[in-house]
Scaffold this active site. Structure first.
Site, PDB file in Angstrom:
ATOM      1  N   SER A   7       0.843  -1.190   0.000  1.00  0.00           N
ATOM      2  CA  SER A   7       0.000   0.000   0.000  1.00  0.00           C
ATOM      3  C   SER A   7       0.877   1.236   0.000  1.00  0.00           C
ATOM      4  CB  SER A   7      -0.904   0.006   1.235  1.00  0.00           C
ATOM      5  OG  SER A   7      -1.566   1.245   1.348  1.00  0.00           O
ATOM      6  N   HIS A  32      -1.212  -1.292  -4.004  1.00  0.00           N
ATOM      7  CA  HIS A  32      -2.539  -0.968  -3.503  1.00  0.00           C
ATOM      8  C   HIS A  32      -2.601   0.549  -3.310  1.00  0.00           C
ATOM      9  CE1 HIS A  32      -6.190  -1.875  -1.085  1.00  0.00           C
ATOM     10  NE2 HIS A  32      -5.788  -0.893  -0.289  1.00  0.00           N
ATOM     11  N   ASP A  34      -4.921   3.655  -2.029  1.00  0.00           N
ATOM     12  CA  ASP A  34      -6.094   4.044  -1.251  1.00  0.00           C
ATOM     13  C   ASP A  34      -6.586   5.419  -1.690  1.00  0.00           C
ATOM     14  OD1 ASP A  34      -6.404   1.856   0.633  1.00  0.00           O
ATOM     15  OD2 ASP A  34      -4.486   2.490   1.468  1.00  0.00           O
ATOM     16  N   MET A  36      -9.314   8.192  -0.930  1.00  0.00           N
ATOM     17  CA  MET A  36     -10.246   8.611   0.126  1.00  0.00           C
ATOM     18  C   MET A  36     -10.846   9.977  -0.207  1.00  0.00           C
ATOM     19  SD  MET A  36      -7.865   7.652   3.408  1.00  0.00           S
ATOM     20  CE  MET A  36      -6.767   6.224   3.367  1.00  0.00           C
ATOM     21  N   HIS A  65      -8.346   1.111  -4.189  1.00  0.00           N
ATOM     22  CA  HIS A  65      -9.271   0.897  -3.077  1.00  0.00           C
ATOM     23  C   HIS A  65     -10.106   2.162  -2.917  1.00  0.00           C
ATOM     24  CE1 HIS A  65      -9.707  -0.283   1.474  1.00  0.00           C
ATOM     25  NE2 HIS A  65     -10.876  -0.122   0.860  1.00  0.00           N
ATOM     26  N   MET A  67     -12.312   4.246  -1.114  1.00  0.00           N
ATOM     27  CA  MET A  67     -12.921   4.577   0.171  1.00  0.00           C
ATOM     28  C   MET A  67     -13.702   5.876  -0.023  1.00  0.00           C
ATOM     29  SD  MET A  67      -9.873   3.800   2.881  1.00  0.00           S
ATOM     30  CE  MET A  67      -8.739   2.435   2.662  1.00  0.00           C
ATOM     31  N   MET A 134     -11.225  -5.484   6.259  1.00  0.00           N
ATOM     32  CA  MET A 134     -10.487  -4.420   6.934  1.00  0.00           C
ATOM     33  C   MET A 134     -10.251  -4.829   8.386  1.00  0.00           C
ATOM     34  SD  MET A 134      -9.855  -2.058   4.708  1.00  0.00           S
ATOM     35  CE  MET A 134      -9.149  -0.915   5.916  1.00  0.00           C
ATOM     36  N   ASP A 172      -6.403  -6.169   5.076  1.00  0.00           N
ATOM     37  CA  ASP A 172      -5.758  -4.859   5.024  1.00  0.00           C
ATOM     38  C   ASP A 172      -5.935  -4.150   6.360  1.00  0.00           C
ATOM     39  OD1 ASP A 172      -4.727  -2.399   4.336  1.00  0.00           O
ATOM     40  OD2 ASP A 172      -6.352  -1.846   2.982  1.00  0.00           O
TER      41      ASP A 172
END
Length: 237
Positions: A7, A32, A34, A36, A65, A67, A134, A172
């Site tokens: 990540s 990975h 993220d 957000m 990912h 979010m 998660m 994760d």
């Protein structure tokens, strides 16, 4: 064999190209990213441009990912990605989201926050490539692994096996050499780590130690010589 995703949430963004290269040389299996929005989670991180940039910097698979609250708005932006992970808590029509992800050529992964029960994904379990459990509350790197999540991983593994599905289990949050064995023993196939990789001065040793700890949890005495059925990261669900 257990796969490890790096990540980039804990990477040095001022030297992202070098960070990606170090992780590749260390033997990670994919990256990975993220994304957000400050609404679904109380933080704002990388946007579309960063994910696309990472994809240009590596030949390894890349997982985005999401979010975010408005998942549907972003899927078509990631045609070149290998995985797209969405949260079941953020969507009203999961089959529609799954089909949209498949239609652009990516693999759908559904994520669950720690307190979200597995019942929420019972009817889509065979439609997704993987489930991401998660093991921390999403939004920030460096949090501690929530131990009771091993119970959730075990229950999910049982659901998959009992139904004869091929769905993978990603984990994760708070993954390191101490918690990786817990996740693997519970049934995890893929471990995603941020600070346990990019937070270390020697990334190659960090990845090796993480993988070794996971494989030894399966009573594999010689991880470097271990041969097992590989998870095909390029297969389509």
């Amino acid at each position: 064999m257990i796969k490890i995703g790096a990540s980039i949430l804990s990477a040095d963004f001022g030297h992202l190209k070098e960070e990606i290269k170090r992780a590749e040389e260390a033997g990670v299996d994919f990256f990975h990213v993220d994304m957000m929005d400050g609404h679904f989670v109380p933080n704002i991180s990388m946007g579309i441009g960063i994910a696309k940039h990472v994809k240009k910097l590596t030949d390894l698979p890349v997982d985005v990912h999401l979010m975010v609250e408005n998942v549907d708005l972003f899927i078509n932006e990631f045609e070149e990605m290998d995985y797209i992970t969405f949260h079941i808590e953020a969507v009203k029509f999961p089959f529609r989201i799954i089909n949209k992800i498949k239609n652009i050529g990516a693999k759908p992964i559904v994520a669950l926050n720690p307190a979200t029960p597995l019942d929420e994904i019972e009817y889509i379990l065979d439609e997704v490539y993987a489930v991401l459990i998660m093991t921390v509350e999403p939004g920030f790197s460096g949090q501690k692994f929530i131990p009771v999540m091993t119970k959730k991983i075990r229950k999910l593994k049982s659901m998959i096996v009992e139904n004869g599905y091929d769905t993978k289990i990603f984990v994760d949050g708070g993954i390191n050499v101490e918690t990786a064995p817990l996740a693997v023993k519970a049934g995890a196939d893929v471990l995603i780590a941020a600070s346990a990789i990019f937070g270390k001065e020697d990334v190659k040793t960090a990845v090796k130690n993480l993988r070794d700890s996971a494989l030894k949890a399966l009573n594999i005495k010689n991880p470097e010589n271990f041969l097992n059925e590989e998870i095909n990261l390029n297969s389509k669900k």
